[in-house]
Write a protein that holds these residues in place. Sequence first.
Motif, PDB file in Angstrom:
ATOM      1  N   VAL A  95      -8.816  -8.158  -8.999  1.00 62.54           N
ATOM      2  CA  VAL A  95      -8.234  -8.082  -7.652  1.00 62.54           C
ATOM      3  C   VAL A  95      -7.105  -9.083  -7.418  1.00 62.54           C
ATOM      4  O   VAL A  95      -6.258  -8.869  -6.560  1.00 62.54           O
ATOM      5  CB  VAL A  95      -9.329  -8.307  -6.567  1.00 62.54           C
ATOM      6  N   ASN A 113      -4.082  -9.614  -1.966  1.00 56.76           N
ATOM      7  CA  ASN A 113      -5.498  -9.958  -2.152  1.00 56.76           C
ATOM      8  C   ASN A 113      -5.640 -11.461  -2.350  1.00 56.76           C
ATOM      9  O   ASN A 113      -6.610 -12.073  -1.903  1.00 56.76           O
ATOM     10  CB  ASN A 113      -6.089  -9.212  -3.349  1.00 56.76           C
ATOM     11  N   GLN A 172      -4.098  -2.713 -12.359  1.00 54.25           N
ATOM     12  CA  GLN A 172      -3.989  -1.640 -11.361  1.00 54.25           C
ATOM     13  C   GLN A 172      -3.511  -2.159 -10.005  1.00 54.25           C
ATOM     14  O   GLN A 172      -2.733  -1.517  -9.322  1.00 54.25           O
ATOM     15  CB  GLN A 172      -5.371  -0.993 -11.215  1.00 54.25           C
ATOM     16  N   TYR A 173      -3.992  -3.359  -9.635  1.00 55.67           N
ATOM     17  CA  TYR A 173      -3.629  -3.902  -8.323  1.00 55.67           C
ATOM     18  C   TYR A 173      -2.139  -4.204  -8.264  1.00 55.67           C
ATOM     19  O   TYR A 173      -1.471  -3.970  -7.251  1.00 55.67           O
ATOM     20  CB  TYR A 173      -4.463  -5.147  -8.010  1.00 55.67           C
ATOM     21  N   ASP A 205     -12.421  -1.846  -9.725  1.00 58.84           N
ATOM     22  CA  ASP A 205     -11.672  -2.686 -10.670  1.00 58.84           C
ATOM     23  C   ASP A 205     -11.751  -4.126 -10.189  1.00 58.84           C
ATOM     24  O   ASP A 205     -11.432  -4.432  -9.047  1.00 58.84           O
ATOM     25  CB  ASP A 205     -10.212  -2.199 -10.691  1.00 58.84           C
ATOM     26  N   GLU A 241      -8.467  -5.538  -0.653  1.00 58.82           N
ATOM     27  CA  GLU A 241      -8.184  -4.121  -0.911  1.00 58.82           C
ATOM     28  C   GLU A 241      -8.731  -3.819  -2.294  1.00 58.82           C
ATOM     29  O   GLU A 241      -8.197  -4.311  -3.280  1.00 58.82           O
ATOM     30  CB  GLU A 241      -6.668  -3.907  -0.877  1.00 58.82           C
ATOM     31  N   LEU A 242      -9.812  -3.047  -2.379  1.00 56.37           N
ATOM     32  CA  LEU A 242     -10.443  -2.785  -3.675  1.00 56.37           C
ATOM     33  C   LEU A 242     -10.050  -1.417  -4.202  1.00 56.37           C
ATOM     34  O   LEU A 242      -9.974  -0.456  -3.433  1.00 56.37           O
ATOM     35  CB  LEU A 242     -11.965  -2.866  -3.529  1.00 56.37           C
ATOM     36  N   LEU A 243      -9.782  -1.332  -5.482  1.00 58.60           N
ATOM     37  CA  LEU A 243      -9.418  -0.062  -6.109  1.00 58.60           C
ATOM     38  C   LEU A 243     -10.516   0.358  -7.078  1.00 58.60           C
ATOM     39  O   LEU A 243     -11.078  -0.483  -7.774  1.00 58.60           O
ATOM     40  CB  LEU A 243      -8.093  -0.210  -6.867  1.00 58.60           C
ATOM     41  N   ASP A 302      -2.804  -8.714  -7.075  1.00 59.85           N
ATOM     42  CA  ASP A 302      -2.052  -8.286  -5.903  1.00 59.85           C
ATOM     43  C   ASP A 302      -1.968  -9.501  -4.977  1.00 59.85           C
ATOM     44  O   ASP A 302      -2.990  -9.967  -4.470  1.00 59.85           O
ATOM     45  CB  ASP A 302      -2.779  -7.131  -5.191  1.00 59.85           C
ATOM     46  N   LYS A 318      -0.227  -0.791  -8.198  1.00 58.52           N
ATOM     47  CA  LYS A 318      -0.308  -0.099  -6.899  1.00 58.52           C
ATOM     48  C   LYS A 318       0.619  -0.776  -5.888  1.00 58.52           C
ATOM     49  O   LYS A 318       1.342  -0.115  -5.166  1.00 58.52           O
ATOM     50  CB  LYS A 318      -1.773  -0.163  -6.427  1.00 58.52           C
ATOM     51  N   ARG A 319       0.603  -2.102  -5.880  1.00 64.51           N
ATOM     52  CA  ARG A 319       1.381  -2.850  -4.904  1.00 64.51           C
ATOM     53  C   ARG A 319       2.890  -2.669  -5.117  1.00 64.51           C
ATOM     54  O   ARG A 319       3.667  -2.655  -4.151  1.00 64.51           O
ATOM     55  CB  ARG A 319       1.001  -4.328  -4.982  1.00 64.51           C
TER      56      ARG A 319
END
Length: 371
Positions: free
Chosen positions: A205, A211, A272-273, A202, A118-120, A208, A276-277
Amino acid sequence: MKRIGLMKYILFTAALTMALLARLAAPASAAPKVVASIKPLHSLVSGVMKGVGEPYLLVKGVASPHTFSLRPSDARELERARVIFWVGEELAPSLERPLEVLPKRAEVVAMAESKGLELLKLRKGGLWEGHDDHHDEKEKGEHHDEDKHAKGKDADHHDEHKETKAKDDHRHDHDKHEKAKDDHHDEKAGGHHGEHRHGVFDVHVWLDPMNARKWVHTITHELEEADPANREKYEANEKRLIARLDALHEELKSTLAPLKGMPYIVFHDAYQYMEKRYGLNAIGSVTLSPETKPGAARLVEIRQKVRDTKSICVFSEPQFQPKLVKVVMEGTGAGTGVLDPLGANIPAGEDAYFTLMRNMAKSLKGCLAGK
Ligand SMILES: [Zn+2]
């Protein structure tokens, strides 16, 4: 005649037994030479290789992949490696060329390209400006000066600013030079590279656990390709690691749930990962990119943001100067803590990833919830 037959039979059985014994005594087929770039990745590779061998770690201690440089001993290990796991040139630009010139037998696996990740996108705007925004940084600085003059602030500050301006100019020249090098490189590499580096997604990865699951799958697949003799071990390890990651995810969900929405500032835009999670609310970063030190104007701007948003915490990182965080926090009443996306002080090995994620959850909770 009968005697000769018996002799032959005894010799044959002895030879067969010897071969069998030698076979039994031989260790599982020799482990392939494997290298992994950063500690969280090395941890997952170690887990999949358990009972087969140990991967070599490239980025050690408090070094940052964004800025680290290869040592001769590292270069030797890369030369000998059968499989090399790294995240990709967006995270470790200095590794790209050494990997390009390796002997063909080495399998180089860029984990940022793992299937199913899952890439942001890299964040923009507000206090999340992209890599090459330190140019603006300079303008902002100048703008800030005018204000200060308008407000008639003290001479010292003016000198400080002159100094920072000199640093900025120096950095500006340096970047111009770098950019020229990049352009040259892109021409050579057929142009796609620049795009990557300058900001589509970003690269952090691994923060998360979902990931990290994908990474474990890629690692297992690559090792099975390179070393089919140990396939069973790799698959058993994969199962075990996936179960550990799922348990970790559940644990983090409950630890971090109470912190949802609380505003805080991070040192660089690496989390960020995880945010978000788990619904965390980082609102900006002290530095635009780990390669470039923020100017005085940006630190003042961040401090203002901390005040305006009533940010509860400003986090530092072991890889970078904590004093910058102190400057930002000054007079804001915000707390602080340490977030380490790489596990600088954690022993390398299978447990490192799990400890690293737990430590960050603990730091967040420690500062945001004061517990
Ligand atoms: Zn980073």
